[in-house]
Design an enzyme around this catalytic site. Structure first.
Site, PDB file in Angstrom:
ATOM      1  N   LEU A 138       0.716  -1.123  -0.051  1.00  0.00           N
ATOM      2  CA  LEU A 138      -0.121  -0.004   0.176  1.00  0.00           C
ATOM      3  C   LEU A 138       0.974   1.245  -0.085  1.00  0.00           C
ATOM      4  CD1 LEU A 138      -2.658  -0.989   2.685  1.00  0.00           C
ATOM      5  CD2 LEU A 138      -2.979  -0.964   0.326  1.00  0.00           C
ATOM      6  N   ASP A 139       0.585   2.241  -0.572  1.00  0.00           N
ATOM      7  CA  ASP A 139       1.249   3.518  -1.006  1.00  0.00           C
ATOM      8  C   ASP A 139       1.473   3.924   0.795  1.00  0.00           C
ATOM      9  OD1 ASP A 139       1.146   3.346  -3.423  1.00  0.00           O
ATOM     10  OD2 ASP A 139      -0.239   4.586  -3.662  1.00  0.00           O
ATOM     11  N   LYS A 140       2.322   4.987   1.111  1.00  0.00           N
ATOM     12  CA  LYS A 140       2.773   5.338   2.379  1.00  0.00           C
ATOM     13  C   LYS A 140       1.635   5.883   2.895  1.00  0.00           C
ATOM     14  CE  LYS A 140       5.411   8.959   4.701  1.00  0.00           C
ATOM     15  NZ  LYS A 140       6.383  10.044   4.636  1.00  0.00           N
ATOM     16  N   ARG A 237      -5.171   5.649  -7.849  1.00  0.00           N
ATOM     17  CA  ARG A 237      -5.045   7.009  -7.938  1.00  0.00           C
ATOM     18  C   ARG A 237      -4.709   7.605  -9.316  1.00  0.00           C
ATOM     19  NH1 ARG A 237      -0.043   7.451  -4.033  1.00  0.00           N
ATOM     20  NH2 ARG A 237      -0.220   9.605  -4.418  1.00  0.00           N
TER      21      ARG A 237
END
Length: 324
Positions: A138-140, A237
């Site tokens: 998962l992105d930060k 995104r």
């Protein structure tokens, strides 16, 4: 600490003309291409019964490949005592509810302080599993559920399940603009041509499919439920920005806040202060690598997204036109 591994697979026809190390890296994504190249050079890989020691050897597709190697414990990364919110755990896997502002894997700008460092501290034996068992990232600043394998067999199974779209992942998000209905974005994603930290929809990218449905409409925003069919970097995104509905707060793809006309002061403050993409991995479902049981987990939407949703709802109610 080390573990003996053995893999037997057939090279897919889609690898026609590719280097052996490149083809194997695609077939076995749980191992890095550099590690696979080391195995080839060391004579640990055979193709159609013959040991191949040249990584640049080309494949045609259809070859029988056998890898017999020893996986050494990963010593490059430091074990660190970092709290993890573990929502499920057994001998084969664990499921984590990741908070915002926590990187999954060390990389440029984040040499430590990651989930991988935390896993090495909490589960020392996981050091022999590639990437400390991390199956997907998962992105930060994306919150929510992610699965980690605790042994090589479980990781091999889960990576394969992910490739064959047998792991279901659903997300909650808040997008800019009022969307009329759900749909699917089926557009390839690859590295941006000029911005190396960005991804983009590009004809040379990898196939990427995102399904979405509208959960709630506000005056100039929409709450969404999304399901990933593929798992590319920044997929949701990029896809939402591509259809002109970027996620609120997205620092790479979102642009400036887009408040509706006559927005309440509370909403203006929320939009300006929301500094991460409004994206949360809310549901994870998979078949257990050992028992075959279908297992599903849910994670509540975090407080910052709940507050943003409530503020959007209040703004819509306050500005609702009165019919006479």
């Amino acid at each position: 600490m080390s573990e003996q591994i053995e893999h037997k697979e057939t090279v897919p026809e889609s690898c026609l003309g590719k280097r052996l190390d490149q083809a194997l890296a695609e077939m076995f994504p749980e191992y890095s291409r550099s590690r696979i190249k080391e195995w080839i050079l060391a004579g640990h890989v055979s193709v159609n019964g013959a040991v191949i020691s040249k990584a640049r050897e080309k494949v045609l597709g259809g070859e029988a490949v056998i890898i017999k190697a020893v996986v050494e414990a990963e010593q490059r990364f430091e074990a660190q005592d970092i709290p993890l919110n573990v929502v499920y755990e057994d001998d084969d896997l664990l499921v984590i509810n990741k908070p915002a502002d926590l990187v999954v894997h060390p990389g440029a700008g984040n040499p430590d302080g990651t989930i991988l460092n935390a896993l090495l501290h909490r589960y020392p034996d996981i050091a022999v599993v590639p990437r400390a068992g991390i199956v997907h990232r998962l992105d930060k600043d994306t919150t929510g559920l992610m699965v980690v394998a605790k042994n090589i067999a479980a990781q091999t199974y889960l990576v394969d399940a992910l490739q064959h779209r047998e792991i279901t992942r659903e997300y909650e998000a808040i997008a800019s603009g009022q969307m009329t209905g759900g749909g699917t974005v089926d557009e390839p994603i690859g590295r941006h041509a000029t911005k190396r930290t960005h991804m983009a929809v590009t004809i040379s990218g990898r196939p990427s499919v995102t399904h979405f449905r509208v959960m709630e409409k506000f005056r100039l925003h929409t709450r969404l439920r999304l399901r990933l069919e593929t798992g590319r970097t920044h997929q949701i995104r990029v896809h939402m920005a591509h259809i002109q509905h970027p996620l609120v707060g997205d620092p790479l793809y979102g642009g400036r806040p887009r408040p509706p006309k006559n927005a309440t002061p509370e909403l203006l403050s929320e939009l300006r202060g929301f500094k991460r993409q409004a994206l949360h991995a809310a549901m994870l479902s998979l078949y257990h690598p050992t028992t075959g049981e279908l297992m599903t987990w849910h994670a509540d939407v975090p407080e910052d997204m709940v507050k943003l949703t409530d503020t959007l709802r209040d703004d819509s109610n306050e500005n609702q036109e009165v019919e006479y």
